[in-house]
Scaffold this active site. Structure first.
Site, short mmCIF file in Angstrom:
data_model
loop_
_atom_site.label_atom_id
_atom_site.label_comp_id
_atom_site.label_asym_id
_atom_site.label_seq_id
_atom_site.Cartn_x
_atom_site.Cartn_y
_atom_site.Cartn_z
N SER A 367 74.02 49.01 11.79
CA SER A 367 74.21 50.38 11.95
C SER A 367 74.28 51.07 10.61
CB SER A 367 75.32 50.68 12.74
OG SER A 367 75.73 52.11 12.82
N ARG A 368 73.51 51.99 10.22
CA ARG A 368 73.38 52.88 9.14
C ARG A 368 74.13 53.77 8.83
NH1 ARG A 368 67.61 51.84 10.11
NH2 ARG A 368 66.97 49.90 8.92
N VAL A 369 74.99 54.14 10.13
CA VAL A 369 76.14 55.08 10.15
C VAL A 369 77.14 54.50 9.93
CG1 VAL A 369 77.29 56.87 11.38
CG2 VAL A 369 74.72 56.69 11.48
#
Length: 508
Positions: A367-369
């Site tokens: 998850s790039r968040v």
């Protein structure tokens, strides 16, 4: 009876004075070829790309190709439009673009890709409409994704968190639980103020009906809209379906509310678009897909956003699904969608068949968040979880060669086995924050290292019941404050240890 010419003349003059010429000009063309839901039309000189056109019998179409001597259009409408529309039929331009009804009236309904209800519950009464194609919010209109969207699934909320406004791809081979994750996520939004849209593209009608029944069973259909473009629907309707779902979700986002849109799945969507493009004689590219297949998906996924507070603070979260063949995530459509989204959850068929469900491959999922979309309590307990599991998988693979390992490595293996076991979760068994934090805390702190792996599922269920009855204040504090203070951590450790002793005595 005497006829007075001057009187008759005055009446005729008065009528002529009142007469107004009403001229209406229509841009019309003629069908010169029709087949496979594609029509070629001669004329329509001033028609626009993306404009709605009207065939005889109120059948609508959409202009897609503007060529030198004809216009290429896809036909919406009856199941077999090729029989109802013939060469020589007159086609009118409407000057309108495709719009769908939106708003609260669509919640609890099943509609087709044009927003027409197909659930037999009567017409949708709303005065709100949105175009299927719309501009994505600009960078200035957005704010960072920071609010968690709880899926209720331990493995995802702990290691691959999803935030409101994020685009998270769910990818894997067929029958590995991709749809199951999205259905659980929709069920978990109950009472959280998130309106859901489930877009079914190219699926069997029986599958779509089963999803609707399952959502109704768990009370989730009342805040969900299902957009159905089944396998029997034309390629043109399958092509429009994601844009319809996106427009319905956008209405909630721009109204300051929260929406979750599931696109199930974009592989079939790309195939439908490829079919239309080839029939329209557009030049094929890699794997026979047209050159704009990347733009096909980017212009629907980029519309997911978390808006600034002064614009209402609404959000639209996108969960696209892509099916792979034999686990190949480097093929054309998967790599396209991976590059558009903010991370992916990769489901591994080997893990699925070995009984690890959800079958999430931690190494390939991201998850790039990240932690920004997690509550502080979950971040506190799960920060090391991904690394620990990755190390366990590596060590486990190493031990398969029969090598001798030291005590520390053996302990790591034992804990890894227990972490894998506690991250298993049945379908429709969504969990609240406190329960997820409790069991992951127990695993990370080594409090269950001496519990048999085979008894862990039973241990987990009984632990929740024990804490709800004996220590309700601990559960309530985790839910309310969403942070683990030192005092709360000590109380939680003591409660888990006390229950473990009871559990061992019963098992003995």
């Amino acid at each position: 009876m005497e006829i007075r010419p001057e009187e008759v003349t005055s009446i005729i003059k008065a009528e002529i004075a009142k007469y107004k010429v009403r001229l209406r000009t229509d841009s019309v063309g003629k069908v010169i070829q029709v087949g496979d839901t594609i029509a070629r039309i001669y004329g329509l000189d001033d028609v626009m790309a993306g404009e709605l056109i009207e065939f005889p019998g109120k059948v609508m179409g959409l202009v897609m190709n503007l060529e030198e001597d004809n216009v290429g259009a896809v036909i919406f409408g009856p199941d077999n439009p090729d029989k109802d529309i013939k060469e020589g039929d007159i086609v009118k331009s409407t000057g309108k673009i495709l719009q769908v009804p939106v708003g609260e009236a669509l919640l609890g309904r099943i509609v087709n890709a044009l927003g027409v209800p197909i659930d037999g519950k009567g017409p949708i009464i709303t005065n709100r409409y949105r175009p299927l194609e719309a501009k994505a919010p600009s960078v200035v209109e957005r704010q960072p994704v920071k609010e968690p969207l709880d899926t209720g699934i331990k493995a995802i909320d702990a290691m691959i968190p999803i935030g409101r406004g994020q685009r998270e791809l769910i990818i894997g081979d067929r029958q590995t639980g991709k749809t199951a994750i999205t259905i659980d996520t929709i069920i978990n939004q109950k009472g959280k103020g998130v309106n859901c849209i489930y877009v079914a593209i190219g699926q069997k009608i029986s599958n779509i009906v089963a999803v609707a029944e399952k959502l109704a069973q768990y009370g989730a259909l009342e805040y969900t809209t299902i957009v159905s473009a089944s396998a029997r629907a034309s390629a043109s309707l399958q092509y429009m379906a994601p844009y319809c779902g996106c427009a319905i979700g956008e209405e909630f986002m721009y109204s300051g509310k929260h929406a979750l849109v599931v696109y199930d799945d974009l592989s079939r969507h790309a195939q439908a678009y490829r079919q239309i493009s080839l029939l329209l004689r557009r030049p094929p590219g890699r794997e026979a897909y047209p050159g704009d297949v990347f733009y096909l998906h980017s212009r629907v996924l980029e519309r997911a956003a978390k808006l600034r507070d002064d614009l209402g603070g609404g959000s639209m979260t996108a969960l696209p699904i892509v099916e792979t063949q034999a686990g190949d995530i480097s093929s054309y459509i998967p790599t396209n969608v991976i590059s558009i989204t903010d991370g992916q959850i990769y489901l591994d068929s080997d893990l699925f068949y070995s009984g690890v469900r959800p079958a999430i491959n931690v190494g390939l999922s991201v998850s790039r968040v990240g932690g920004k979309a997690q509550t502080k309590a979950m971040r506190q307990v799960a920060s090391q979880l991904r690394l620990d599991l990755a190390q366990y998988r590596e060590l486990y693979a190493f031990t398969q060669y029969g090598s001798e390992i030291d005590k520390a490595a053996q302990q790591q293996l034992n804990r890894g086995k227990r972490m894998v076991e506690i991250l298993k979760q049945d379908q429709y068994d969504v969990m609240n924050l406190a329960h997820k934090v409790v069991i992951i805390y127990a695993g990370i702190k080594g409090l269950i290292d001496d519990v048999e792996v085979g008894s862990l599922r039973e241990f987990e269920k009984k632990l929740y019941n024990y804490l709800e009855k004996q220590h309700p204040a601990v559960i309530a504090e985790i839910e309310e404050k969403k942070v683990l203070s030192d005092a709360l951590s000590q109380a939680l450790s003591a409660a888990i240890t006390a229950f473990k002793e009871e559990f061992k005595m019963v098992k003995a």
